[in-house]
Write an enzyme that holds these catalytic residues in place. Sequence first.
Site, PDB file in Angstrom:
ATOM      1  N   GLY A  16      43.726  10.911  24.593  1.00  0.00           N
ATOM      2  CA  GLY A  16      43.685   9.477  24.384  1.00  0.00           C
ATOM      3  C   GLY A  16      43.996   8.635  25.605  1.00  0.00           C
ATOM      4  O   GLY A  16      44.013   7.410  25.522  1.00  0.00           O
ATOM      5  N   HIS A  57      51.751   5.835  32.502  1.00  0.00           N
ATOM      6  CA  HIS A  57      52.334   4.767  31.698  1.00  0.00           C
ATOM      7  C   HIS A  57      52.790   5.322  30.362  1.00  0.00           C
ATOM      8  O   HIS A  57      52.324   6.363  29.913  1.00  0.00           O
ATOM      9  CB  HIS A  57      51.341   3.621  31.481  1.00  0.00           C
ATOM     10  N   ASN A 107      50.322   9.506  26.887  1.00  0.00           N
ATOM     11  CA  ASN A 107      49.072  10.228  26.693  1.00  0.00           C
ATOM     12  C   ASN A 107      48.702  10.864  28.030  1.00  0.00           C
ATOM     13  O   ASN A 107      48.708  10.191  29.056  1.00  0.00           O
ATOM     14  CB  ASN A 107      47.967   9.292  26.222  1.00  0.00           C
ATOM     15  N   HIS A 150      53.860   4.102  26.232  1.00  0.00           N
ATOM     16  CA  HIS A 150      53.757   3.091  25.193  1.00  0.00           C
ATOM     17  C   HIS A 150      55.087   3.061  24.446  1.00  0.00           C
ATOM     18  O   HIS A 150      55.527   4.100  23.939  1.00  0.00           O
ATOM     19  CB  HIS A 150      52.650   3.439  24.192  1.00  0.00           C
TER      20      HIS A 150
END
Length: 120
Positions: A97, A104, A91, A106
């Site tokens: 978001g 980072h 993001n 996900h």
Amino acid sequence: MTDSRAEPTVFERIVAREIPARIVAESERVIAFHDIAPQAPVHVIVTTKAGDYRDVVELAAGDPELLAELVGVARDVAGDLADGEFRLVFNTGASAGQTVFHVHAHVLAGGLEEGTLAGA
């Protein structure tokens, strides 16, 4: 690179072991741990240990080798936890978001429904 911050990010605090996390992989420059609010059966955060880059765009421009390492750790985590099949979500920006402004990704796998997006 990011500007100076008065407070370390939550990820930097995890790296420093100030905040507990279920760590699943770690290298000299990258760490991976289970998300505290999972959006899928497998939901792991993979991030750089240093908070030098706010998002993946900054990381790609500033240190493409570190980005490649981050993606490699994500691949290995998915291999261990999800038979190698996964979504890798970055993001970038608050309206997309992103809530932690420390680059980072996900790693999401297992039982994903079409259209599911992960925050943070």
